[in-house]
Design an enzyme around this catalytic site. Structure first.
Site, mmCIF file in Angstrom:
data_model
loop_
_atom_site.group_PDB
_atom_site.id
_atom_site.type_symbol
_atom_site.label_atom_id
_atom_site.label_comp_id
_atom_site.label_asym_id
_atom_site.label_seq_id
_atom_site.Cartn_x
_atom_site.Cartn_y
_atom_site.Cartn_z
ATOM 1 N N HIS A 86 -2.875 -5.371 0.406
ATOM 2 C CA HIS A 86 -2.303 -5.844 1.624
ATOM 3 C C HIS A 86 -2.279 -7.192 1.929
ATOM 4 O O HIS A 86 -3.060 -8.010 2.518
ATOM 5 C CB HIS A 86 -3.243 -5.106 2.587
ATOM 6 C CG HIS A 86 -2.985 -3.883 2.966
ATOM 7 N ND1 HIS A 86 -1.960 -3.222 3.618
ATOM 8 C CD2 HIS A 86 -3.883 -2.590 2.701
ATOM 9 C CE1 HIS A 86 -1.982 -1.896 3.890
ATOM 10 N NE2 HIS A 86 -3.247 -1.522 3.159
ATOM 11 N N GLU A 137 -0.496 -8.839 3.644
ATOM 12 C CA GLU A 137 -0.121 -8.976 5.308
ATOM 13 C C GLU A 137 -1.349 -9.116 6.199
ATOM 14 O O GLU A 137 -1.404 -9.524 7.277
ATOM 15 C CB GLU A 137 0.838 -8.040 5.627
ATOM 16 C CG GLU A 137 0.483 -6.881 5.891
ATOM 17 C CD GLU A 137 0.147 -5.807 5.032
ATOM 18 O OE1 GLU A 137 -0.107 -4.513 5.214
ATOM 19 O OE2 GLU A 137 0.152 -6.136 3.918
ATOM 20 N N CYS A 156 0.936 -1.282 0.046
ATOM 21 C CA CYS A 156 0.005 -0.072 -0.054
ATOM 22 C C CYS A 156 0.834 1.213 -0.090
ATOM 23 O O CYS A 156 1.782 1.645 -1.011
ATOM 24 C CB CYS A 156 -0.830 -0.072 1.150
ATOM 25 S SG CYS A 156 -2.273 0.949 0.979
#
Length: 281
Positions: A193, A195, A99
């Site tokens: 994202h 993660e 991001c």
């Protein structure tokens, strides 16, 4: 682990999900690279002590988290995080960012970032697909020709810098994944994202409820909450096919090992080989 979000954003995130963006990365790396030791730094904080270039060169990797900062706005916080990324490139340490992390790297290498205007990717980036060299690039190894991923952002990379390669795109945001080479450094990054968990997606939707309503993605707060609750329920019960069907998601998002594959690829295919060549294998 460079937390590129300001202190108030870190605290707000901790209030909603129990950890900052850097702590989310730490938790994932404990599974991706068991035994790895991480140091969390805060390059946007005025009083933060940042490692000098020589120390950065001693790390195996640098990770840049997401952030609400707008890189096209001149501010002390944006200057500090961009200067930090310039130091990472100069040190030659492999880096990964998601991001805003991708946006920071792009600006540090000479690219640009812009607001998305009326467009939004809220919750998930849909129909991501490799483009050009992305089809064979190790960052996207294991991804199918088209996939979805967690995403929520209001800015995007407008232009990649010289020395960068576009790897993935979709209909909403052209630059979804890229490799950026600058000086002695190499950066792999994504606009989405990989993660974060579905629990964190649900919390992000709630935190940005007003923006979603303003941009007519939801009629009111109740609609945002209903959608966020469904995402959170799928987090709690990832085998619920009815929820996955209603949300239009498959195992690329619902299975954590598949959702985070770009980070695993970064560690396995860039960090570890580089570590070995640097004599720390």
């Amino acid at each position: 682990m460079a937390e590129s979000e300001p202190a108030d954003a870190r605290n707000k995130r901790r209030d909603s999900v129990g950890r900052s963006s850097g702590e989310t990365f730490d938790a994932l790396l404990a599974k991706v690279a068991p035994g790895a030791r991480t140091t969390r730094i805060k390059p946007v904080d005025t009083a933060s002590e940042l490692p000098p270039r020589q120390e950065l060169a001693g790390y195996d990797a640098v990770f840049l988290t997401g952030s609400p900062l707008h890189l096209y706005k001149e501010a002390p916080e944006t200057r500090r995080v961009v200067e930090f990324m310039c130091a990472v490139f100069a040190a030659g340490t492999p880096a990964f960012g998601s991001c805003a992390g991708l946006q920071v790297a792009a600006v540090a290498a000479g690219g640009s970032v812009r607001p998305m205007g009326e467009r939004r990717e809220a919750g998930f980036a849909r129909r991501l697909h490799p483009v050009g060299p992305g089809s064979g690039h190790p960052l996207l190894a294991g991804r199918p020709p088209v996939f979805d991923a967690p995403a929520i952002h209001t800015d995007e990379v407008a232009e990649l810098p010289d020395g960068a390669t576009l790897l993935a795109s979709n209909a909403v945001t052209r630059i979804q994944a890229a490799e950026i080479r600058c000086g002695d450094g190499v950066f792999w990054g994504v606009q989405y994202h990989p993660e974060i968990s579905l629990f964190e997606v649900a919390a992000a939707l709630r935190r940005q409820s007003d923006d979603l309503i303003e941009h007519e993605l939801a009629r009111d707060g109740d609609a945002v909450e209903k959608h966020a609750a469904m995402v959170e329920a799928l987090h709690n019960a990832p085998d619920r096919r009815d929820l996955a069907w209603q949300l239009g998601l498959d195992e690329q998002v619902t299975v954590p090992e598949r959702r985070s594959i770009e980070i695993r690829n970064f560690v396995d295919r860039l960090v570890l080989p580089t570590r070995s060549r640097r004599g720390r294998g």
